[in-house]
Write a protein that holds these residues in place. Structure first.
Motif, PDB file in Angstrom:
ATOM      1  N   GLY A 133       0.800  -1.215   0.000  1.00 59.26           N
ATOM      2  CA  GLY A 133       0.000   0.000   0.000  1.00 59.26           C
ATOM      3  C   GLY A 133       0.832   1.264   0.000  1.00 59.26           C
ATOM      4  O   GLY A 133       0.296   2.359  -0.224  1.00 59.26           O
ATOM      5  N   SER A 149       2.569   4.331  -6.541  1.00 64.10           N
ATOM      6  CA  SER A 149       2.438   3.227  -5.582  1.00 64.10           C
ATOM      7  C   SER A 149       3.003   1.933  -6.155  1.00 64.10           C
ATOM      8  O   SER A 149       2.848   1.639  -7.345  1.00 64.10           O
ATOM      9  N   CYS A 195      -1.315   1.650   4.517  1.00 63.30           N
ATOM     10  CA  CYS A 195      -0.707   0.369   4.162  1.00 63.30           C
ATOM     11  C   CYS A 195      -1.244  -0.742   5.062  1.00 63.30           C
ATOM     12  O   CYS A 195      -1.762  -0.491   6.150  1.00 63.30           O
ATOM     13  N   LEU A 206     -11.305  -3.583  -0.271  1.00 65.60           N
ATOM     14  CA  LEU A 206     -10.345  -2.831  -1.074  1.00 65.60           C
ATOM     15  C   LEU A 206     -11.102  -2.194  -2.229  1.00 65.60           C
ATOM     16  O   LEU A 206     -11.791  -2.887  -2.982  1.00 65.60           O
ATOM     17  N   PRO A 215      -1.803  -0.003  -5.480  1.00 65.46           N
ATOM     18  CA  PRO A 215      -1.623  -0.327  -4.056  1.00 65.46           C
ATOM     19  C   PRO A 215      -2.612  -1.371  -3.569  1.00 65.46           C
ATOM     20  O   PRO A 215      -2.291  -2.156  -2.662  1.00 65.46           O
ATOM     21  N   MET A 216      -3.823  -1.412  -4.148  1.00 69.35           N
ATOM     22  CA  MET A 216      -4.794  -2.426  -3.734  1.00 69.35           C
ATOM     23  C   MET A 216      -4.334  -3.824  -4.141  1.00 69.35           C
ATOM     24  O   MET A 216      -4.532  -4.789  -3.406  1.00 69.35           O
ATOM     25  N   ILE A 219      -1.720  -4.853  -1.622  1.00 70.21           N
ATOM     26  CA  ILE A 219      -2.356  -5.242  -0.363  1.00 70.21           C
ATOM     27  C   ILE A 219      -3.002  -6.614  -0.489  1.00 70.21           C
ATOM     28  O   ILE A 219      -2.893  -7.464   0.409  1.00 70.21           O
ATOM     29  N   TYR A 296      -9.561  -0.123   2.669  1.00 68.98           N
ATOM     30  CA  TYR A 296      -8.453   0.541   1.986  1.00 68.98           C
ATOM     31  C   TYR A 296      -8.961   1.100   0.663  1.00 68.98           C
ATOM     32  O   TYR A 296      -9.615   0.390  -0.108  1.00 68.98           O
TER      33      TYR A 296
END
Length: 367
Positions: A133, A149, A195, A206, A215-216, A219, A296
């Motif tokens: 993240g 990211s 994160c 997400l 970033p998803m 994660i 997130y």
């Protein structure tokens, strides 16, 4: 040289011209932050004493009432005297990874949609340690620095980035048109507190818009590698079918019983089997409650703001909603227009000093 005293940090910091957040991150302080552009409010802090100037920010990130109450954004506030500050958020990074400045080499480049390029970078020296993240600052030769990211699992040596081409974008156009395999660049990071928490085993929601999938995805991959499986719901919002990417990977991962992948098309040109509308609407339709979830979010600020409001309205704990709004850089016209509009809406408050006993906030527009 001015001194910054942080209530939550044992040692004072020093700075010359940078922001409070610049000084904190350079010193390894796990200061809550995300966008670094004044759009999200993650670094909202209380100015306890001293004087700062404030660069422009989105009015929803710091309202006029909050300014009058002595609140500031650490990513926008530049000390002009010695100051004392306390950050408000409880969302500091659980695992602090050391900030590094390294050279990186482009080892792969692929256009995954008409406007998104996937770059894979090899970092010189040891792999970059980061939490899923987080993001890094990339500087290509002769171009301004930009934050992007990581999309890969944190345990992988090569770093993956999804870079969307912004109209008239100085850096994103360069990446799409000019960058070649073998090119080198400067990389600094990791940054960000939106994160994945290693000790958090709650169900995950997400939600991504466009290249906010990066970033998803990181994660998601990190959560799948955790010791215990848990429900994971991934929503990816785009305009039309041509804007979707990583569908094969995510569809394959979603064959697991505890993962659900939902593409959401806001402006489909033709009939589609996918969900239509906006991400926040799809979430509201699918969940009667988000109590007990960790949420997130990453993507355009309007999408992130709408999804945040829905998540909180469905009972998600505020401290468990981690947002990373993606904003275009100041040099790019569409962002500058929005920024100036936001500044203008603050009226006289932006152009005059706000004075309170023992503290002062001086606001100014960015030229």
């Amino acid at each position: 040289m001015t001194t910054i005293t942080l209530q939550q940090w044992p040692r004072p910091l020093s700075t010359t011209r940078g922001t409070i957040l610049d000084a904190a991150l350079a010193a390894g302080v796990p200061y809550p932050h995300s966008c670094q552009s004044g759009d999200c409010g993650s670094c909202k802090s209380r100015l306890l004493c001293g004087e700062v100037t404030m660069d422009g920010c989105a009015p929803e990130a710091l309202t006029a009432t909050e300014r009058a109450d002595g609140l500031i954004l650490a990513c926008r506030a530049r000390p002009i005297t010695d100051i004392e500050v306390a950050w408000l958020s409880a969302a500091t990074a659980e695992r602090v990874c050391p900030l590094r400045r390294v050279r990186a080499t482009v080892i792969a480049k692929e256009a995954v949609t008409h406007d998104i390029t996937r770059l894979r970078l090899a970092v010189k020296g040891s792999p970059l340690a980061f939490a899923a993240g987080q993001f890094a600052q990339l500087t290509f030769h002769g171009r301004p620095t930009r934050p992007y990211s990581m999309a890969n699992h944190p345990g992988e040596a090569a770093l993956e980035f999804h870079i969307r081409r912004v109209p008239n974008g100085v850096v994103s156009s360069y990446v799409a048109d000019t960058v070649q395999i073998g090119d080198t660049l400067k990389l600094q990071g990791p940054y960000g507190t939106a994160c994945l928490r290693d000790t958090d085993d709650r169900p995950l929601l997400l939600a991504a818009g466009g290249s906010g999938l990066a970033p998803m995805q990181s994660i998601l991959l990190a959560a799948l590698a955790g010791p215990q499986p848990r429900p994971i719901y991934l929503y990816h919002g785009v305009r039309d079918l041509c804007d979707l990417y990583e569908v094969e990977l995510l569809t394959t991962l979603a064959k697991s019983s505890h993962i659900r992948y939902t593409p959401v098309l806001s402006m489909p040109a033709q009939a589609t089997p996918y969900c239509t509308g906006f991400v926040h609407e799809a979430i509201a339709a699918d969940f009667p409650t988000l109590e007990g979830f960790a949420v997130y979010l990453a993507g355009p600020p309007p999408m992130v703001n709408a999804a945040t409001a829905v998540a909180l309205g469905l009972g998600a704990p505020r401290e468990a909603v981690y947002a990373d709004p993606f904003s275009a850089a100041p040099e790019e016209p569409q962002h500058r227009t929005g920024l100036l509009s936001a500044l203008a809406s603050l009226g006289a408050l932006v152009s005059q000093a706000i004075r309170q006993p023992r503290r002062r906030l001086v606001s100014q527009e960015v030229a």
